[in-house]
Motif scaffolding. Sequence first.
Motif, PDB file in Angstrom:
ATOM      1  N   ALA A  85       0.830  -1.206   0.000  1.00 42.13           N
ATOM      2  CA  ALA A  85       0.000   0.000   0.000  1.00 42.13           C
ATOM      3  C   ALA A  85       0.865   1.258   0.000  1.00 42.13           C
ATOM      4  CB  ALA A  85      -0.933  -0.010   1.209  1.00 42.13           C
ATOM      5  N   VAL A  86       1.924   1.265   0.794  1.00 41.57           N
ATOM      6  CA  VAL A  86       2.823   2.426   0.836  1.00 41.57           C
ATOM      7  C   VAL A  86       3.509   2.599  -0.513  1.00 41.57           C
ATOM      8  CG1 VAL A  86       4.960   3.309   1.874  1.00 41.57           C
ATOM      9  CG2 VAL A  86       3.161   2.353   3.322  1.00 41.57           C
ATOM     10  N   PHE A  87       3.950   1.517  -1.113  1.00 39.23           N
ATOM     11  CA  PHE A  87       4.609   1.591  -2.416  1.00 39.23           C
ATOM     12  C   PHE A  87       3.657   2.138  -3.480  1.00 39.23           C
ATOM     13  CE2 PHE A  87       5.793  -0.488  -6.461  1.00 39.23           C
ATOM     14  CZ  PHE A  87       7.043   0.097  -6.618  1.00 39.23           C
ATOM     15  N   CYS A  88       2.422   1.653  -3.493  1.00 34.28           N
ATOM     16  CA  CYS A  88       1.442   2.147  -4.467  1.00 34.28           C
ATOM     17  C   CYS A  88       1.120   3.617  -4.208  1.00 34.28           C
ATOM     18  CB  CYS A  88       0.170   1.304  -4.412  1.00 34.28           C
ATOM     19  SG  CYS A  88       0.383  -0.346  -5.083  1.00 34.28           S
ATOM     20  N   GLY A  89       1.044   3.992  -2.940  1.00 32.90           N
ATOM     21  CA  GLY A  89       0.804   5.393  -2.601  1.00 32.90           C
ATOM     22  C   GLY A  89       1.922   6.288  -3.097  1.00 32.90           C
ATOM     23  N   LEU A  90       3.154   5.837  -2.945  1.00 31.67           N
ATOM     24  CA  LEU A  90       4.289   6.623  -3.447  1.00 31.67           C
ATOM     25  C   LEU A  90       4.278   6.714  -4.969  1.00 31.67           C
ATOM     26  CD1 LEU A  90       7.188   5.444  -1.119  1.00 31.67           C
ATOM     27  CD2 LEU A  90       6.079   7.680  -1.167  1.00 31.67           C
ATOM     28  N   LEU A  91       3.888   5.643  -5.633  1.00 38.09           N
ATOM     29  CA  LEU A  91       3.798   5.686  -7.090  1.00 38.09           C
ATOM     30  C   LEU A  91       2.756   6.702  -7.551  1.00 38.09           C
ATOM     31  CD1 LEU A  91       4.058   1.983  -8.321  1.00 38.09           C
ATOM     32  CD2 LEU A  91       5.687   3.826  -8.664  1.00 38.09           C
ATOM     33  N   VAL A  92       1.601   6.707  -6.886  1.00 38.46           N
ATOM     34  CA  VAL A  92       0.553   7.661  -7.238  1.00 38.46           C
ATOM     35  C   VAL A  92       1.019   9.082  -6.963  1.00 38.46           C
ATOM     36  CG1 VAL A  92      -1.751   8.468  -6.593  1.00 38.46           C
ATOM     37  CG2 VAL A  92      -1.341   6.033  -6.973  1.00 38.46           C
ATOM     38  N   LEU A  93       1.684   9.272  -5.828  1.00 35.54           N
ATOM     39  CA  LEU A  93       2.201  10.597  -5.486  1.00 35.54           C
ATOM     40  C   LEU A  93       3.197  11.079  -6.537  1.00 35.54           C
ATOM     41  CD1 LEU A  93       2.249  12.853  -3.350  1.00 35.54           C
ATOM     42  CD2 LEU A  93       4.172  11.657  -2.303  1.00 35.54           C
ATOM     43  N   MET A  94       4.079  10.202  -6.966  1.00 41.05           N
ATOM     44  CA  MET A  94       5.054  10.585  -7.990  1.00 41.05           C
ATOM     45  C   MET A  94       4.365  10.849  -9.330  1.00 41.05           C
ATOM     46  SD  MET A  94       7.931  10.843  -6.592  1.00 41.05           S
ATOM     47  CE  MET A  94       9.041  10.891  -7.962  1.00 41.05           C
ATOM     48  N   ALA A  95       3.354  10.063  -9.651  1.00 37.59           N
ATOM     49  CA  ALA A  95       2.646  10.249 -10.919  1.00 37.59           C
ATOM     50  C   ALA A  95       1.916  11.579 -10.955  1.00 37.59           C
ATOM     51  CB  ALA A  95       1.656   9.099 -11.137  1.00 37.59           C
ATOM     52  N   VAL A  96       1.536  12.097  -9.786  1.00 38.38           N
ATOM     53  CA  VAL A  96       0.872  13.394  -9.728  1.00 38.38           C
ATOM     54  C   VAL A  96       1.895  14.518  -9.581  1.00 38.38           C
ATOM     55  CG1 VAL A  96      -0.687  14.806  -8.324  1.00 38.38           C
ATOM     56  CG2 VAL A  96      -1.272  12.439  -8.837  1.00 38.38           C
ATOM     57  N   ALA A  97       2.897  14.316  -8.728  1.00 43.62           N
ATOM     58  CA  ALA A  97       3.835  15.384  -8.392  1.00 43.62           C
ATOM     59  C   ALA A  97       4.777  15.733  -9.543  1.00 43.62           C
ATOM     60  CB  ALA A  97       4.646  14.997  -7.163  1.00 43.62           C
ATOM     61  N   VAL A  98       5.257  14.750 -10.261  1.00 45.77           N
ATOM     62  CA  VAL A  98       6.245  15.020 -11.315  1.00 45.77           C
ATOM     63  C   VAL A  98       5.664  15.884 -12.436  1.00 45.77           C
ATOM     64  CG1 VAL A  98       7.676  13.927 -13.092  1.00 45.77           C
ATOM     65  CG2 VAL A  98       7.692  13.048 -10.761  1.00 45.77           C
ATOM     66  N   PRO A  99       4.496  15.570 -12.980  1.00 45.40           N
ATOM     67  CA  PRO A  99       3.952  16.457 -14.016  1.00 45.40           C
ATOM     68  C   PRO A  99       3.633  17.863 -13.493  1.00 45.40           C
ATOM     69  CG  PRO A  99       2.838  14.351 -14.101  1.00 45.40           C
ATOM     70  CD  PRO A  99       3.678  14.353 -12.874  1.00 45.40           C
ATOM     71  N   LEU A 100       3.130  17.944 -12.251  1.00 47.36           N
ATOM     72  CA  LEU A 100       2.844  19.270 -11.698  1.00 47.36           C
ATOM     73  C   LEU A 100       4.114  20.080 -11.515  1.00 47.36           C
ATOM     74  CD1 LEU A 100       0.069  18.578  -9.052  1.00 47.36           C
ATOM     75  CD2 LEU A 100      -0.153  19.725 -11.253  1.00 47.36           C
ATOM     76  N   TYR A 101       5.172  19.447 -11.034  1.00 44.26           N
ATOM     77  CA  TYR A 101       6.437  20.166 -10.866  1.00 44.26           C
ATOM     78  C   TYR A 101       7.010  20.564 -12.224  1.00 44.26           C
ATOM     79  CZ  TYR A 101      11.121  21.442  -9.578  1.00 44.26           C
ATOM     80  OH  TYR A 101      12.287  22.135  -9.421  1.00 44.26           O
ATOM     81  N   THR A 102       6.882  19.695 -13.205  1.00 39.81           N
ATOM     82  CA  THR A 102       7.363  20.029 -14.544  1.00 39.81           C
ATOM     83  C   THR A 102       6.602  21.231 -15.100  1.00 39.81           C
ATOM     84  OG1 THR A 102       7.860  17.697 -14.921  1.00 39.81           O
ATOM     85  CG2 THR A 102       7.739  19.113 -16.860  1.00 39.81           C
ATOM     86  N   LEU A 103       5.304  21.236 -14.935  1.00 41.73           N
ATOM     87  CA  LEU A 103       4.498  22.373 -15.373  1.00 41.73           C
ATOM     88  C   LEU A 103       4.903  23.639 -14.631  1.00 41.73           C
ATOM     89  CD1 LEU A 103       2.117  23.287 -17.132  1.00 41.73           C
ATOM     90  CD2 LEU A 103       0.618  22.731 -15.212  1.00 41.73           C
ATOM     91  N   TYR A 104       5.117  23.539 -13.324  1.00 42.25           N
ATOM     92  CA  TYR A 104       5.561  24.687 -12.535  1.00 42.25           C
ATOM     93  C   TYR A 104       6.917  25.201 -13.033  1.00 42.25           C
ATOM     94  CZ  TYR A 104       7.780  27.133  -8.681  1.00 42.25           C
ATOM     95  OH  TYR A 104       8.464  28.039  -7.930  1.00 42.25           O
ATOM     96  N   ALA A 105       7.833  24.296 -13.321  1.00 38.63           N
ATOM     97  CA  ALA A 105       9.157  24.693 -13.789  1.00 38.63           C
ATOM     98  C   ALA A 105       9.063  25.404 -15.136  1.00 38.63           C
ATOM     99  CB  ALA A 105      10.070  23.470 -13.892  1.00 38.63           C
ATOM    100  N   ILE A 106       8.218  24.906 -16.026  1.00 37.31           N
ATOM    101  CA  ILE A 106       8.065  25.535 -17.340  1.00 37.31           C
ATOM    102  C   ILE A 106       7.459  26.922 -17.196  1.00 37.31           C
ATOM    103  CG2 ILE A 106       6.799  25.386 -19.518  1.00 37.31           C
ATOM    104  CD1 ILE A 106       7.129  22.323 -19.322  1.00 37.31           C
ATOM    105  N   VAL A 107       6.410  27.036 -16.385  1.00 39.06           N
ATOM    106  CA  VAL A 107       5.740  28.329 -16.212  1.00 39.06           C
ATOM    107  C   VAL A 107       6.670  29.324 -15.546  1.00 39.06           C
ATOM    108  CG1 VAL A 107       3.868  29.501 -14.977  1.00 39.06           C
ATOM    109  CG2 VAL A 107       3.413  27.397 -16.237  1.00 39.06           C
TER     110      VAL A 107
END
Length: 58
Positions: free
Chosen positions: A25-47
Amino acid sequence: MNSLLNTLGDLLGTVVDVTGKVTLAVFCGLLVLMAVAVPLYTLYAIVSSMRGRDETQA
């Protein structure tokens, strides 16, 4: 004595089963967190990069 060993074995099996499920469960939670956080951070970096470029050109 045999009953005690069976009880201890069952208890150990339950602990291992629960630990495995919690770990999964913790591993899946971290995967979901990374799947959400990485694109958002990339968008933030571009903007923020584009915003910084606009300020230097002005």
